[in-house]
Design a protein around this motif. Structure first.
Motif, PDB file in Angstrom:
ATOM      1  N   ILE A 102       0.836  -1.204   0.000  1.00  0.00           N
ATOM      2  CA  ILE A 102       0.000   0.000   0.000  1.00  0.00           C
ATOM      3  C   ILE A 102       0.868   1.250   0.000  1.00  0.00           C
ATOM      4  N   ARG A 103       1.927   1.216   0.799  1.00  0.00           N
ATOM      5  CA  ARG A 103       2.824   2.371   0.845  1.00  0.00           C
ATOM      6  C   ARG A 103       3.435   2.633  -0.535  1.00  0.00           C
ATOM      7  N   GLY A 104       3.882   1.566  -1.206  1.00  0.00           N
ATOM      8  CA  GLY A 104       4.483   1.726  -2.526  1.00  0.00           C
ATOM      9  C   GLY A 104       3.489   2.212  -3.562  1.00  0.00           C
ATOM     10  N   ALA A 105       2.260   1.691  -3.499  1.00  0.00           N
ATOM     11  CA  ALA A 105       1.236   2.120  -4.446  1.00  0.00           C
ATOM     12  C   ALA A 105       0.865   3.586  -4.244  1.00  0.00           C
ATOM     13  N   VAL A 106       0.751   4.004  -2.980  1.00  0.00           N
ATOM     14  CA  VAL A 106       0.417   5.395  -2.686  1.00  0.00           C
ATOM     15  C   VAL A 106       1.563   6.320  -3.106  1.00  0.00           C
ATOM     16  N   GLU A 107       2.799   5.883  -2.884  1.00  0.00           N
ATOM     17  CA  GLU A 107       3.946   6.698  -3.297  1.00  0.00           C
ATOM     18  C   GLU A 107       3.949   6.900  -4.813  1.00  0.00           C
ATOM     19  N   LEU A 108       3.658   5.836  -5.562  1.00  0.00           N
ATOM     20  CA  LEU A 108       3.607   5.963  -7.016  1.00  0.00           C
ATOM     21  C   LEU A 108       2.472   6.892  -7.438  1.00  0.00           C
ATOM     22  N   ALA A 109       1.295   6.693  -6.840  1.00  0.00           N
ATOM     23  CA  ALA A 109       0.152   7.546  -7.186  1.00  0.00           C
ATOM     24  C   ALA A 109       0.432   9.006  -6.851  1.00  0.00           C
ATOM     25  N   THR A 110       1.133   9.243  -5.744  1.00  0.00           N
ATOM     26  CA  THR A 110       1.485  10.610  -5.356  1.00  0.00           C
ATOM     27  C   THR A 110       2.422  11.242  -6.380  1.00  0.00           C
ATOM     28  N   GLU A 111       3.359  10.453  -6.864  1.00  0.00           N
ATOM     29  CA  GLU A 111       4.259  10.948  -7.909  1.00  0.00           C
ATOM     30  C   GLU A 111       3.479  11.323  -9.169  1.00  0.00           C
ATOM     31  N   LEU A 112       2.550  10.457  -9.572  1.00  0.00           N
ATOM     32  CA  LEU A 112       1.752  10.721 -10.766  1.00  0.00           C
ATOM     33  C   LEU A 112       0.869  11.948 -10.581  1.00  0.00           C
ATOM     34  N   ALA A 113       0.321  12.110  -9.369  1.00  0.00           N
ATOM     35  CA  ALA A 113      -0.572  13.234  -9.092  1.00  0.00           C
ATOM     36  C   ALA A 113       0.160  14.565  -9.099  1.00  0.00           C
ATOM     37  N   GLY A 114       1.478  14.539  -8.941  1.00  0.00           N
ATOM     38  CA  GLY A 114       2.262  15.769  -8.947  1.00  0.00           C
ATOM     39  C   GLY A 114       2.621  16.245 -10.345  1.00  0.00           C
ATOM     40  N   LYS A 115       2.327  15.450 -11.350  1.00  0.00           N
ATOM     41  CA  LYS A 115       2.638  15.812 -12.730  1.00  0.00           C
ATOM     42  C   LYS A 115       1.441  16.512 -13.369  1.00  0.00           C
ATOM     43  N   SER A 116       1.666  17.074 -14.541  1.00  0.00           N
ATOM     44  CA  SER A 116       0.591  17.767 -15.250  1.00  0.00           C
ATOM     45  C   SER A 116      -0.592  16.830 -15.481  1.00  0.00           C
ATOM     46  N   PRO A 117      -1.800  17.184 -14.996  1.00  0.00           N
ATOM     47  CA  PRO A 117      -2.952  16.316 -15.239  1.00  0.00           C
ATOM     48  C   PRO A 117      -3.294  16.211 -16.719  1.00  0.00           C
ATOM     49  N   LEU A 118      -3.058  17.279 -17.466  1.00  0.00           N
ATOM     50  CA  LEU A 118      -3.289  17.204 -18.909  1.00  0.00           C
ATOM     51  C   LEU A 118      -2.358  16.186 -19.557  1.00  0.00           C
ATOM     52  N   ALA A 119      -1.096  16.196 -19.134  1.00  0.00           N
ATOM     53  CA  ALA A 119      -0.114  15.292 -19.730  1.00  0.00           C
ATOM     54  C   ALA A 119      -0.388  13.837 -19.356  1.00  0.00           C
ATOM     55  N   VAL A 120      -0.633  13.578 -18.066  1.00  0.00           N
ATOM     56  CA  VAL A 120      -0.848  12.207 -17.607  1.00  0.00           C
ATOM     57  C   VAL A 120      -2.146  11.634 -18.187  1.00  0.00           C
ATOM     58  N   GLN A 121      -3.211  12.411 -18.112  1.00  0.00           N
ATOM     59  CA  GLN A 121      -4.493  11.911 -18.601  1.00  0.00           C
ATOM     60  C   GLN A 121      -4.504  11.781 -20.120  1.00  0.00           C
ATOM     61  N   GLY A 122      -3.823  12.694 -20.810  1.00  0.00           N
ATOM     62  CA  GLY A 122      -3.704  12.574 -22.254  1.00  0.00           C
ATOM     63  C   GLY A 122      -2.902  11.349 -22.652  1.00  0.00           C
ATOM     64  N   THR A 123      -1.869  11.050 -21.869  1.00  0.00           N
ATOM     65  CA  THR A 123      -1.063   9.855 -22.128  1.00  0.00           C
ATOM     66  C   THR A 123      -1.894   8.595 -21.972  1.00  0.00           C
ATOM     67  N   LYS A 124      -2.670   8.516 -20.887  1.00  0.00           N
ATOM     68  CA  LYS A 124      -3.526   7.332 -20.694  1.00  0.00           C
ATOM     69  C   LYS A 124      -4.550   7.214 -21.811  1.00  0.00           C
ATOM     70  N   LYS A 125      -5.184   8.326 -22.146  1.00  0.00           N
ATOM     71  CA  LYS A 125      -6.209   8.297 -23.190  1.00  0.00           C
ATOM     72  C   LYS A 125      -5.644   7.741 -24.484  1.00  0.00           C
ATOM     73  N   ASN A 126      -4.452   8.177 -24.873  1.00  0.00           N
ATOM     74  CA  ASN A 126      -3.874   7.721 -26.129  1.00  0.00           C
ATOM     75  C   ASN A 126      -3.393   6.280 -26.050  1.00  0.00           C
ATOM     76  N   MET A 127      -2.841   5.866 -24.897  1.00  0.00           N
ATOM     77  CA  MET A 127      -2.368   4.490 -24.778  1.00  0.00           C
ATOM     78  C   MET A 127      -3.531   3.503 -24.809  1.00  0.00           C
TER      79      MET A 127
END
Length: 303
Positions: free
Chosen positions: A231-256
């Motif tokens: 759980i700690r590792g999963a939350v740490e990863l999610a926290t890292e992702l949440a600190g990045k541009s939401p447009l960039a991360v969500q656009g990346t997922k949408k395209n993948m």
């Protein structure tokens, strides 16, 4: 909107602070799920039927779809951790008691065509529930402990990233209860692990496979020694992702996700059309400027 810090994570052995969603937004009150925010813009969704080993009943199917559809549109959510919470297992799969209720309902219908229509609606509901993870633009990190059976495999193959604890094991159980899996495993598992041969073996035989094999075949990208570390590792990863541009991360997922069942050229066309707008956003400018500033992290507006 997410609430302010009010409670502590009740997972055994964990000291991660969390914030209550439900106190601020009653739309996140679910019977079979529990939501919290262990970090800013991170939502932790826990399966919450511990007395039934997190087995899927109709209410859970409905609530999973509703939950991820709402998180898709929630500007206070940028990344999601999905876990089995404090239950003994991540999930035992389909709740057979719930299936018995369905059998009683079918028994009241004489006509086979009308029985089939009932099944069609239910299967579509269950399929859409699982696919809601894929349709949600926010990255979903599945954190699996102990058993992940049947519908659990459907669920995690719709997630973006899969972690597990050392004690985790997996089983595509459906053939052993006289049915073909029908809510996503047969479509997603071969793509996730990249082997038609192994995927078919696992689905035809319903054999159990442990965390080491799951990691070796690519179903799992990281194995942790304990549930708390998981759980700690999963939350740490999610926290890292949440600190990045939401447009960039969500656009990346949408395209993948789009590119999984489209040609390379179609995927390129789609991302080109997206970036015609996104490259003009403040996120791109802020990220570039921050990369030129020593140690400065960019701050991105809600999306």
């Amino acid at each position: 909107m997410l609430g302010q810090p009010t409670v502590m994570n009740n997972l055994a052995g964990s000291s991660l602070p969390v914030r209550s969603l439900c106190s601020a937004n009653t739309s996140y009150n679910f019977e079979t799920l529990k939501l919290s925010t262990p970090a800013e813009f991170v939502v932790h969704v826990e399966l919450n039927r511990p007395d039934r080993l997190n087995a899927f009943n109709k209410r859970m199917w409905i609530e999973l779809g509703e939950c991820f559809s709402r998180l898709h549109d929630d500007p206070d959510c940028r990344a999601i951790v999905l876990s089995g919470g404090g239950a003994k297992h991540f999930t035992a799969g389909i709740d057979l008691l719930d299936m018995m209720k369905l059998g009683a309902e079918l028994g009241e219908i004489d006509d086979i065509g009308r029985k089939a229509r009932l099944f069609e609606g239910l299967i579509k509901l269950y399929q859409d529930s699982i696919s809601s993870l894929e349709r949600c633009y926010k990255p979903v990190v599945a954190a699996v402990h102990a058993a992940c059976v049947g519908a659990g495999v459907d669920l995690i193959t719709a997630a973006d990233i899969r972690y597990c604890s050392r004690d985790a094991w997996f089983q595509v159980k459906e053939v052993d209860i006289g049915m073909a899996a029908d809510v996503g495993t047969l479509q997603r598992l071969p793509k996730v692990i990249g082997s038609q041969s192994l995927a078919r073996e696992l689905c035809f035989t319903a054999r159990k496979f442990k965390s080491d094999e799951a990691a070796a075949c690519g179903l799992i990208s990281k194995v942790f020694e304990s549930r708390e570390d998981l759980i700690r590792g999963a939350v740490e990863l999610a926290t890292e992702l949440a600190g990045k541009s939401p447009l960039a991360v969500q656009g990346t997922k949408k395209n993948m996700v789009y590119s999984l069942d489209h040609t390379n050229q179609e995927g390129l066309d789609q991302i080109r059309e997206m970036n015609m707008a996104n490259l003009q956003s403040e996120d791109f400018i802020n990220a570039v400027m921050a990369s030129q500033s020593k140690g400065e992290k960019p701050v991105f507006a809600k999306l």
